[in-house]
Design a protein around this motif. Structure first.
Motif, PDB file in Angstrom:
ATOM      1  N   LEU A  79       3.722 -11.050   5.675  1.00 49.74           N
ATOM      2  CA  LEU A  79       4.420  -9.816   6.017  1.00 49.74           C
ATOM      3  C   LEU A  79       3.641  -8.618   5.497  1.00 49.74           C
ATOM      4  N   LEU A  80       3.500  -7.633   6.350  1.00 53.03           N
ATOM      5  CA  LEU A  80       2.934  -6.362   5.902  1.00 53.03           C
ATOM      6  C   LEU A  80       4.074  -5.382   5.698  1.00 53.03           C
ATOM      7  N   PRO A  81       4.327  -4.999   4.445  1.00 53.55           N
ATOM      8  CA  PRO A  81       5.476  -4.147   4.173  1.00 53.55           C
ATOM      9  C   PRO A  81       5.305  -2.762   4.798  1.00 53.55           C
ATOM     10  N   GLN A  82       6.446  -2.120   4.965  1.00 52.42           N
ATOM     11  CA  GLN A  82       6.491  -0.822   5.613  1.00 52.42           C
ATOM     12  C   GLN A  82       5.631   0.202   4.893  1.00 52.42           C
ATOM     13  N   ARG A  83       5.810   0.257   3.574  1.00 54.14           N
ATOM     14  CA  ARG A  83       5.029   1.206   2.784  1.00 54.14           C
ATOM     15  C   ARG A  83       3.964   0.448   2.026  1.00 54.14           C
ATOM     16  N   PRO A  84       2.697   0.767   2.273  1.00 54.30           N
ATOM     17  CA  PRO A  84       1.657   0.046   1.549  1.00 54.30           C
ATOM     18  C   PRO A  84       1.683   0.405   0.066  1.00 54.30           C
ATOM     19  N   ALA A  85       1.636  -0.607  -0.786  1.00 52.79           N
ATOM     20  CA  ALA A  85       1.600  -0.369  -2.227  1.00 52.79           C
ATOM     21  C   ALA A  85       0.310  -0.980  -2.741  1.00 52.79           C
ATOM     22  N   LEU A  86      -0.693  -0.138  -2.898  1.00 47.06           N
ATOM     23  CA  LEU A  86      -1.998  -0.653  -3.285  1.00 47.06           C
ATOM     24  C   LEU A  86      -2.252  -0.374  -4.759  1.00 47.06           C
ATOM     25  N   PRO A  87      -2.901  -1.303  -5.450  1.00 48.88           N
ATOM     26  CA  PRO A  87      -3.244  -1.047  -6.849  1.00 48.88           C
ATOM     27  C   PRO A  87      -4.246   0.092  -6.963  1.00 48.88           C
ATOM     28  N   HIS A 133      -6.756   6.496  -4.648  1.00 47.79           N
ATOM     29  CA  HIS A 133      -6.229   7.862  -4.668  1.00 47.79           C
ATOM     30  C   HIS A 133      -6.704   8.684  -3.470  1.00 47.79           C
ATOM     31  N   ASP A 134      -7.928   8.361  -3.003  1.00 44.56           N
ATOM     32  CA  ASP A 134      -8.547   9.199  -1.985  1.00 44.56           C
ATOM     33  C   ASP A 134      -8.276   8.717  -0.564  1.00 44.56           C
ATOM     34  N   LEU A 135      -7.458   7.670  -0.420  1.00 43.69           N
ATOM     35  CA  LEU A 135      -7.195   7.132   0.918  1.00 43.69           C
ATOM     36  C   LEU A 135      -6.121   7.961   1.619  1.00 43.69           C
ATOM     37  N   SER A 136      -6.341   8.233   2.901  1.00 44.48           N
ATOM     38  CA  SER A 136      -5.277   8.844   3.698  1.00 44.48           C
ATOM     39  C   SER A 136      -4.241   7.774   4.028  1.00 44.48           C
ATOM     40  N   GLU A 139      -5.805   5.231   6.218  1.00 45.87           N
ATOM     41  CA  GLU A 139      -6.779   4.377   5.528  1.00 45.87           C
ATOM     42  C   GLU A 139      -6.094   3.369   4.613  1.00 45.87           C
ATOM     43  N   ALA A 140      -4.982   3.794   3.990  1.00 49.27           N
ATOM     44  CA  ALA A 140      -4.229   2.866   3.138  1.00 49.27           C
ATOM     45  C   ALA A 140      -3.675   1.723   3.986  1.00 49.27           C
ATOM     46  N   GLN A 141      -3.171   2.074   5.162  1.00 49.71           N
ATOM     47  CA  GLN A 141      -2.616   1.033   6.033  1.00 49.71           C
ATOM     48  C   GLN A 141      -3.718   0.089   6.534  1.00 49.71           C
ATOM     49  N   LEU A 142      -4.893   0.668   6.854  1.00 57.59           N
ATOM     50  CA  LEU A 142      -6.031  -0.163   7.257  1.00 57.59           C
ATOM     51  C   LEU A 142      -6.425  -1.127   6.141  1.00 57.59           C
ATOM     52  N   THR A 143      -6.451  -0.606   4.911  1.00 63.85           N
ATOM     53  CA  THR A 143      -6.818  -1.451   3.770  1.00 63.85           C
ATOM     54  C   THR A 143      -5.815  -2.592   3.605  1.00 63.85           C
ATOM     55  N   THR A 170      -3.558   4.746  14.482  1.00 64.84           N
ATOM     56  CA  THR A 170      -2.753   3.728  15.152  1.00 64.84           C
ATOM     57  C   THR A 170      -3.640   2.826  15.998  1.00 64.84           C
ATOM     58  N   GLY A 171      -4.571   3.454  16.720  1.00 65.71           N
ATOM     59  CA  GLY A 171      -5.497   2.671  17.539  1.00 65.71           C
ATOM     60  C   GLY A 171      -6.315   1.708  16.698  1.00 65.71           C
ATOM     61  N   MET A 172      -6.735   2.157  15.520  1.00 66.17           N
ATOM     62  CA  MET A 172      -7.527   1.297  14.642  1.00 66.17           C
ATOM     63  C   MET A 172      -6.720   0.096  14.181  1.00 66.17           C
ATOM     64  N   VAL A 173      -5.478   0.358  13.769  1.00 62.65           N
ATOM     65  CA  VAL A 173      -4.622  -0.739  13.313  1.00 62.65           C
ATOM     66  C   VAL A 173      -4.408  -1.737  14.445  1.00 62.65           C
ATOM     67  N   GLU A 174      -4.104  -1.220  15.639  1.00 58.72           N
ATOM     68  CA  GLU A 174      -3.857  -2.123  16.764  1.00 58.72           C
ATOM     69  C   GLU A 174      -5.093  -2.950  17.107  1.00 58.72           C
ATOM     70  N   SER A 175      -6.277  -2.311  17.055  1.00 59.47           N
ATOM     71  CA  SER A 175      -7.458  -3.086  17.442  1.00 59.47           C
ATOM     72  C   SER A 175      -7.818  -4.107  16.364  1.00 59.47           C
ATOM     73  N   LEU A 176      -7.536  -3.796  15.099  1.00 54.13           N
ATOM     74  CA  LEU A 176      -7.759  -4.800  14.048  1.00 54.13           C
ATOM     75  C   LEU A 176      -6.868  -6.020  14.270  1.00 54.13           C
ATOM     76  N   VAL A 177      -5.598  -5.752  14.579  1.00 53.14           N
ATOM     77  CA  VAL A 177      -4.674  -6.865  14.818  1.00 53.14           C
ATOM     78  C   VAL A 177      -5.120  -7.664  16.050  1.00 53.14           C
ATOM     79  N   ALA A 178      -5.547  -6.937  17.080  1.00 50.78           N
ATOM     80  CA  ALA A 178      -5.997  -7.625  18.292  1.00 50.78           C
ATOM     81  C   ALA A 178      -7.210  -8.497  17.981  1.00 50.78           C
ATOM     82  N   ALA A 179      -8.152  -7.971  17.188  1.00 57.54           N
ATOM     83  CA  ALA A 179      -9.347  -8.742  16.837  1.00 57.54           C
ATOM     84  C   ALA A 179      -8.970  -9.991  16.050  1.00 57.54           C
ATOM     85  N   TRP A 180      -8.001  -9.825  15.150  1.00 54.31           N
ATOM     86  CA  TRP A 180      -7.549 -10.982  14.360  1.00 54.31           C
ATOM     87  C   TRP A 180      -6.883 -12.040  15.262  1.00 54.31           C
TER      88      TRP A 180
END
Lengths: 224, 262
Positions: A79-87, A133-136, A139-143, A170-180
């Motif tokens: 599961l990918l949670p709604q809000r990314p919580a990255l260390p 800290h510097d991720l938009s 970018e956080a969602q991509l990570t 959004t396009g980046m996220v969708e294409s990553l999922v499609a590639a996977w």
């Protein structure tokens, strides 16, 4: 592959999830739609066995998952949670961290594979050195997504991953999922995608379920 | 033979004069501290006199069941106090703090009474009561701070913990950061006090023994033993309450039950 059989969850007298049954087969791309608070997130969490349920069962490849194997199950049904919580560290460290978990021992961090994925998104490997800290937001969602798919799960449960992103991200996220999804054509993977975006539904799903007041109904089934 | 100056109530009243001076300064400068000062002083007098009366009675009786009874009351109060200071509560929190205080303080105090101070009757109130009291007081602090830190970071780090679980972490891996943080925070004051003991101030018990005429090296030996008892009880109690809370909030199916918090 993944089946929910009559799962129920109550808070006091109120139904959160009421007698939901759902099967996710190999190769399927499901969309979950419905108003906020209808139970979409709770349903995804129940499918990933992240919440206790009051009745019903979750079956994985036909079997109930024993308590000990739940982490192993979640490594496959991720599961990918709604809000990314990255260390608070660099992207590369964030991506390396899951490999220290017991269930992922034996897997190895593939830097080249990540760089290839970033390349396909038009990003250089300098992204790996970026600090959390510097991720938009995008970018956080991509990570978060990269961290998940490098572990080769079989089913991805995506909880509105692009709700707060612009169209480019959004396009980046969708294409990553499609590639996977396409990476392993003989071992069919599947996605369940919670979304509000009608155009996105068309792009990422072959069948649509609607959740309302904790109940589920089939909205639309298209040919894959 | 141990010698000390017996205090009369008049001498105590002279000490109270110092508080009266403080109160006067507060009134003159409008610091509004006179009321809390008065209440705190009154509580100090009444609580300590009451304890003195109870202890006089317990010391005179010197029966094991009287000492155990008093110990149980002290333990229950300490356990309840540890839970009452916590902001994030969950059902069963009282049981967990009482069990942790009880287990840690009684194990360590028993070790002191049976193994270290071998030559006494274990229930001799002169040793049993002050030892248990000091150990309880410190274990209570560690437990309270450890519990508070743990529950607070479970709430603030919720999303990180759930992300880890979703990636396939088991419950231990998911909570490990919060557990370590809580135990360290609970232990820190005790470790710090071991670091500076004797340099910045003389511990209260040692001061008391010096005043009552004990040779300094003897008083120091007692103090070292006490410091070690306190530290181990604090460690045991803090680890215990954090683990009990952990098992309360994480199921064996590796789920984080955030809804358990009230």
């Amino acid at each position: 592959m993944l089946e929910a059989v009559g799962i129920e969850r109550k808070a006091g007298n109120r139904w959160l999830l009421e007698n939901i049954s759902l099967s996710i087969h190999a190769g399927q791309r499901l969309a979950l739609i419905g108003p906020s608070g209808s139970g979409k997130t709770l349903l995804l969490r129940a499918l990933a066995m992240l919440d206790t349920i009051d009745a019903g069962e979750i079956r994985w490849r036909g079997n109930i998952v024993p308590a000990n194997d739940v982490p192993g199950f979640r490594a496959q049904v991720m599961l990918l949670p709604q809000r990314p919580a990255l260390p608070e560290t660099t992207v590369e460290e964030i991506l390396r961290q899951p490999f220290s978990l017991r269930v992922h021992r034996g897997k190895r961090f593939h830097r080249q594979r990540i760089i290839a994925l970033l390349d396909s998104l038009g990003r250089s490997d300098a992204f790996l050195a970026k600090h959390q800290h510097d991720l938009s937001g995008g970018e956080a969602q991509l990570t978060t997504l990269l961290r998940a798919i490098q572990l080769d799960p079989v089913i991805l449960l995506l909880d509105e991953p692009t709700a707060t992103l612009d169209s480019e991200a959004t396009g980046m996220v969708e294409s990553l999922v499609a590639a996977w999804l396409e990476r392993q054509p003989n071992e069919h993977r599947a996605t369940v995608w919670v979304t509000h975006d009608h155009e996105q539904i068309g792009r990422v799903s072959s069948a649509v379920f609607r959740v309302r007041d904790g109940m589920i109904s089939l909205e639309k089934l298209e040919k894959t | 033979m141990i010698e000390y100056v017996e205090l009369t109530y008049w001498q105590v009243a002279l000490a109270a004069l110092l508080i009266v001076i403080n109160g006067t300064i507060s009134v003159v400068l409008h610091l509004r501290m006179e009321k809390p000062l008065l209440i705190a002083s009154a509580r100090t007098i009444s609580q300590l006199l009451l304890v003195g009366l109870v202890l006089e009675w317990v010391f005179r009786w010197e029966r094991w069941y009287v000492v155990i009874g008093l110990g149980v009351v002290m333990t229950l109060i300490a356990g309840a106090t540890a839970a009452s200071g916590t902001e994030r509560r969950y059902p069963g929190i009282w049981i967990n703090t009482i069990v942790s205080v009880w287990a840690s303080a009684w194990i360590v105090t028993s070790f002191a009474l049976f193994a270290i101070l071998q030559d006494i009757q274990w229930y001799q109130p002169q040793y049993a009561i002050p030892l248990l009291g000091m150990v309880l007081g410190n274990a209570l602090n560690g437990i309270s701070v450890g519990l508070n830190t743990f529950t607070e970071s479970l709430v603030t780090r919720r999303e990180q913990i759930e992300s880890l679980l979703a990636l396939g972490a088991n419950r231990w891996e998911a909570a490990h950061g919060a557990i370590r943080h809580a135990v360290r925070t609970g232990m820190l004051p005790t470790i710090n006090s071991m670091m500076i003991v004797g340099i910045v101030s003389l511990p209260g018990m040692m001061t008391g023994q010096l005043i009552s005429g004990m040779p300094p090296i003897q008083a120091v030996k007692y103090q070292i033993v006490i410091m070690f008892l306190i530290t181990s009880a604090t460690a045991l109690g803090t680890v215990s309450v954090v683990l009990l809370t952990f098992f309360r909030l994480f199921t064996n199916q590796h789920q984080y039950r955030r809804e358990v918090f009230l």
